[in-house]
Motif scaffolding. Structure first.
Motif, PDB file in Angstrom:
ATOM      1  N   ASN A  31      23.194  29.603  40.084  1.00  0.00           N
ATOM      2  CA  ASN A  31      24.035  28.938  41.081  1.00  0.00           C
ATOM      3  C   ASN A  31      25.444  28.689  40.537  1.00  0.00           C
ATOM      4  N   ASN A  32      25.544  28.278  39.283  1.00  0.00           N
ATOM      5  CA  ASN A  32      26.849  28.057  38.664  1.00  0.00           C
ATOM      6  C   ASN A  32      27.622  29.368  38.568  1.00  0.00           C
ATOM      7  N   ALA A  33      26.951  30.435  38.179  1.00  0.00           N
ATOM      8  CA  ALA A  33      27.604  31.742  38.069  1.00  0.00           C
ATOM      9  C   ALA A  33      28.115  32.205  39.437  1.00  0.00           C
ATOM     10  N   LEU A  34      27.336  31.990  40.476  1.00  0.00           N
ATOM     11  CA  LEU A  34      27.770  32.377  41.818  1.00  0.00           C
ATOM     12  C   LEU A  34      28.976  31.556  42.267  1.00  0.00           C
ATOM     13  N   ARG A  35      28.944  30.257  42.013  1.00  0.00           N
ATOM     14  CA  ARG A  35      30.087  29.395  42.370  1.00  0.00           C
ATOM     15  C   ARG A  35      31.341  29.819  41.608  1.00  0.00           C
ATOM     16  N   GLU A  36      31.184  30.096  40.313  1.00  0.00           N
ATOM     17  CA  GLU A  36      32.326  30.521  39.499  1.00  0.00           C
ATOM     18  C   GLU A  36      32.889  31.855  39.996  1.00  0.00           C
ATOM     19  N   TYR A  37      32.017  32.781  40.369  1.00  0.00           N
ATOM     20  CA  TYR A  37      32.462  34.082  40.875  1.00  0.00           C
ATOM     21  C   TYR A  37      33.264  33.915  42.161  1.00  0.00           C
ATOM     22  N   VAL A  38      32.742  33.104  43.078  1.00  0.00           N
ATOM     23  CA  VAL A  38      33.437  32.876  44.348  1.00  0.00           C
ATOM     24  C   VAL A  38      34.793  32.213  44.095  1.00  0.00           C
ATOM     25  N   ALA A  39      34.826  31.209  43.253  1.00  0.00           N
ATOM     26  CA  ALA A  39      36.084  30.511  42.963  1.00  0.00           C
ATOM     27  C   ALA A  39      37.099  31.458  42.317  1.00  0.00           C
ATOM     28  N   ARG A  40      36.647  32.270  41.385  1.00  0.00           N
ATOM     29  CA  ARG A  40      37.554  33.212  40.707  1.00  0.00           C
ATOM     30  C   ARG A  40      38.102  34.233  41.693  1.00  0.00           C
ATOM     31  N   THR A  41      37.225  34.759  42.550  1.00  0.00           N
ATOM     32  CA  THR A  41      37.658  35.743  43.536  1.00  0.00           C
ATOM     33  C   THR A  41      38.651  35.125  44.512  1.00  0.00           C
ATOM     34  N   GLU A  42      38.406  33.898  44.947  1.00  0.00           N
ATOM     35  CA  GLU A  42      39.341  33.222  45.848  1.00  0.00           C
ATOM     36  C   GLU A  42      40.684  32.971  45.172  1.00  0.00           C
ATOM     37  N   ARG A  43      40.675  32.633  43.877  1.00  0.00           N
ATOM     38  CA  ARG A  43      41.944  32.446  43.146  1.00  0.00           C
ATOM     39  C   ARG A  43      42.706  33.765  43.049  1.00  0.00           C
ATOM     40  N   LEU A  44      41.998  34.856  42.791  1.00  0.00           N
ATOM     41  CA  LEU A  44      42.649  36.166  42.708  1.00  0.00           C
ATOM     42  C   LEU A  44      43.247  36.561  44.053  1.00  0.00           C
ATOM     43  N   GLN A  45      42.510  36.307  45.125  1.00  0.00           N
ATOM     44  CA  GLN A  45      43.027  36.625  46.458  1.00  0.00           C
ATOM     45  C   GLN A  45      44.262  35.786  46.781  1.00  0.00           C
ATOM     46  N   ALA A  46      44.239  34.517  46.395  1.00  0.00           N
ATOM     47  CA  ALA A  46      45.401  33.652  46.626  1.00  0.00           C
ATOM     48  C   ALA A  46      46.603  34.158  45.826  1.00  0.00           C
ATOM     49  N   ALA A  47      46.368  34.589  44.597  1.00  0.00           N
ATOM     50  CA  ALA A  47      47.448  35.121  43.768  1.00  0.00           C
ATOM     51  C   ALA A  47      48.020  36.396  44.383  1.00  0.00           C
ATOM     52  N   GLU A  48      47.153  37.238  44.938  1.00  0.00           N
ATOM     53  CA  GLU A  48      47.618  38.467  45.589  1.00  0.00           C
ATOM     54  C   GLU A  48      48.457  38.143  46.820  1.00  0.00           C
ATOM     55  N   ARG A  49      48.032  37.141  47.591  1.00  0.00           N
ATOM     56  CA  ARG A  49      48.820  36.740  48.765  1.00  0.00           C
ATOM     57  C   ARG A  49      50.174  36.185  48.337  1.00  0.00           C
ATOM     58  N   LEU A  50      50.178  35.401  47.267  1.00  0.00           N
ATOM     59  CA  LEU A  50      51.418  34.839  46.745  1.00  0.00           C
ATOM     60  C   LEU A  50      52.349  35.949  46.260  1.00  0.00           C
ATOM     61  N   ALA A  51      51.798  36.927  45.566  1.00  0.00           N
ATOM     62  CA  ALA A  51      52.601  38.057  45.081  1.00  0.00           C
ATOM     63  C   ALA A  51      53.179  38.844  46.252  1.00  0.00           C
ATOM     64  N   ALA A  52      52.394  39.028  47.305  1.00  0.00           N
ATOM     65  CA  ALA A  52      52.878  39.745  48.482  1.00  0.00           C
ATOM     66  C   ALA A  52      54.032  38.990  49.134  1.00  0.00           C
ATOM     67  N   ARG A  53      53.934  37.660  49.176  1.00  0.00           N
ATOM     68  CA  ARG A  53      55.024  36.866  49.735  1.00  0.00           C
ATOM     69  C   ARG A  53      56.275  37.010  48.879  1.00  0.00           C
ATOM     70  N   GLY A  54      56.101  37.052  47.557  1.00  0.00           N
ATOM     71  CA  GLY A  54      57.241  37.244  46.667  1.00  0.00           C
ATOM     72  C   GLY A  54      57.880  38.599  46.870  1.00  0.00           C
ATOM     73  N   THR A  55      57.054  39.625  47.016  1.00  0.00           N
ATOM     74  CA  THR A  55      57.552  40.975  47.240  1.00  0.00           C
ATOM     75  C   THR A  55      58.310  41.057  48.558  1.00  0.00           C
ATOM     76  N   ALA A  56      57.858  40.296  49.552  1.00  0.00           N
ATOM     77  CA  ALA A  56      58.512  40.289  50.861  1.00  0.00           C
ATOM     78  C   ALA A  56      59.814  39.496  50.846  1.00  0.00           C
ATOM     79  N   GLY A  57      60.103  38.821  49.741  1.00  0.00           N
ATOM     80  CA  GLY A  57      61.351  38.096  49.613  1.00  0.00           C
ATOM     81  C   GLY A  57      61.323  36.677  50.152  1.00  0.00           C
ATOM     82  N   GLU A  58      60.146  36.176  50.482  1.00  0.00           N
ATOM     83  CA  GLU A  58      60.050  34.820  51.035  1.00  0.00           C
ATOM     84  C   GLU A  58      60.615  33.776  50.080  1.00  0.00           C
ATOM     85  N   PHE A  59      60.372  33.928  48.825  1.00  0.00           N
ATOM     86  CA  PHE A  59      60.819  32.920  47.868  1.00  0.00           C
ATOM     87  C   PHE A  59      62.317  33.013  47.621  1.00  0.00           C
TER      88      PHE A  59
END
Length: 79
Positions: free
Chosen positions: A30-58
């Motif tokens: 259960n801990n491994a599954l929670r950690e996997y989900v949290a890590r994947t969500e952090r990576l997805q958030a980082a990708e969205r943030l990078a896309a916003r940076g590439t689009a010039g939002e910042f």
């Protein structure tokens, strides 16, 4: 919560239990599954943030901030 019977790699499970400090297979999985989900969500958030940076939002936000700061500074000097 569901009950599922699965075959686990005992060596990997033992290593995971040691690293996580867990004492049961259930807690470890259960801990491994929670950690996997949290890590994947952090990576997805980082990708969205990078896309916003590439689009010039910042850049636009930084320019607006700088303009507002200069405007405030100009108002303070006129007092």
């Amino acid at each position: 919560m569901s009950v599922t019977q699965i075959d686990l790699d005992d060596d990997v499970l033992t290593a995971a239990m040691r690293l996580m400090g867990t004492t049961t297979k259930k807690d470890t999985v259960n801990n491994a599954l929670r950690e996997y989900v949290a890590r994947t969500e952090r990576l997805q958030a980082a990708e969205r943030l990078a896309a916003r940076g590439t689009a010039g939002e910042f850049d636009a936000a930084a320019a607006a901030h700088t303009a507002a700061r200069l405007a405030r500074r100009g108002q303070a000097e006129n007092r």
